[in-house]
Design an enzyme around this catalytic site. Structure first.
Site, PDB file in Angstrom:
ATOM      1  N   SER A  45       8.206  -0.681  -2.088  1.00 29.64           N
ATOM      2  CA  SER A  45       7.446  -1.376  -1.046  1.00 29.64           C
ATOM      3  C   SER A  45       5.940  -1.212  -1.192  1.00 29.64           C
ATOM      4  CB  SER A  45       7.881  -0.923   0.344  1.00 29.64           C
ATOM      5  OG  SER A  45       7.433   0.382   0.610  1.00 29.64           O
ATOM      6  N   LYS A  88       3.167   3.428   3.924  1.00 34.27           N
ATOM      7  CA  LYS A  88       2.562   2.104   4.132  1.00 34.27           C
ATOM      8  C   LYS A  88       1.044   2.231   4.155  1.00 34.27           C
ATOM      9  CE  LYS A  88       6.669   0.457   4.704  1.00 34.27           C
ATOM     10  NZ  LYS A  88       7.284  -0.145   3.558  1.00 34.27           N
TER      11      LYS A  88
END
Length: 183
Positions: A45, A88
């Site tokens: 990700s 993230k």
């Protein structure tokens, strides 16, 4: 008499060793709890910034004095899965607005420059494309914007700052050209 002195010295030395070990363990626990932690990257990700199996140092101490800033790579408690962490990038902070139009990310009406993405990567949306970031929260995205590649604020919404466990600043493994400070 000499035998008693030897026993006392051995006992005293053992006690000193045990004290030293206990202090070392206490210091290690305090550092891991309040200063920094290490984390292991699972998934893609955050590609191309982070790769599967990268190992990072995430600092906790700065979070006691300041909130994460746009561009910071953070480790957070996964809002949608218990006992799991996500890695993230912070895109926006409280009071900001985020909009994704035609695959581009806009914060407060300005398209943001995302040099960490590959080329002119398209940022897909799940359902919403506009968010107002509440007080005490941040908006996070994975660097891999391919459709379905990252569960992030597009999927689960904004993240409370207290759910952030650390700010990743350094990649300590692998020992290749990517070793070192993170952008």
């Amino acid at each position: 008499m000499e035998q008693n002195d030897n026993k006392k010295n051995a006992k005293s030395e053992l006690v000193e060793w045990l004290k030293s070990i206990a202090i070392a363990i206490l210091i290690a626990v305090l550092i891991k709890t309040f200063v920094f932690n290490t984390t292991y990257v699972v998934g893609n990700s955050m590609y191309p910034t982070l790769y599967e199996s990268d190992r990072l140092v995430a600092f906790k101490l700065p979070l006691y004095f300041t909130d994460p800033k746009p561009g910071d790579i953070v480790i957070l408690n996964a809002p949608d899965v218990e006992n799991k962490d996500y890695i993230k990038r912070v895109i926006a902070v409280e009071g900001d607005t985020v909009q994704i139009l035609d695959g581009k990310v806009y914060v407060n009406g300005e398209q943001i420059e995302e040099s960490y993405l590959i080329g002119d990567e398209y940022t897909h949306i799940y359902s919403e494309n506009y968010w107002i970031i509440p007080e005490g929260e941040v908006f996070v995205l994975g660097d891999n914007r391919a459709e379905g590649a990252s569960k992030d604020s597009r999927y689960f919404g904004t993240v409370k700052i207290e759910e952030i466990k650390g700010i990743a600043k350094f990649r300590y493994y692998p020992f290749d050209s990517r070793f070192g400070k993170l952008n």
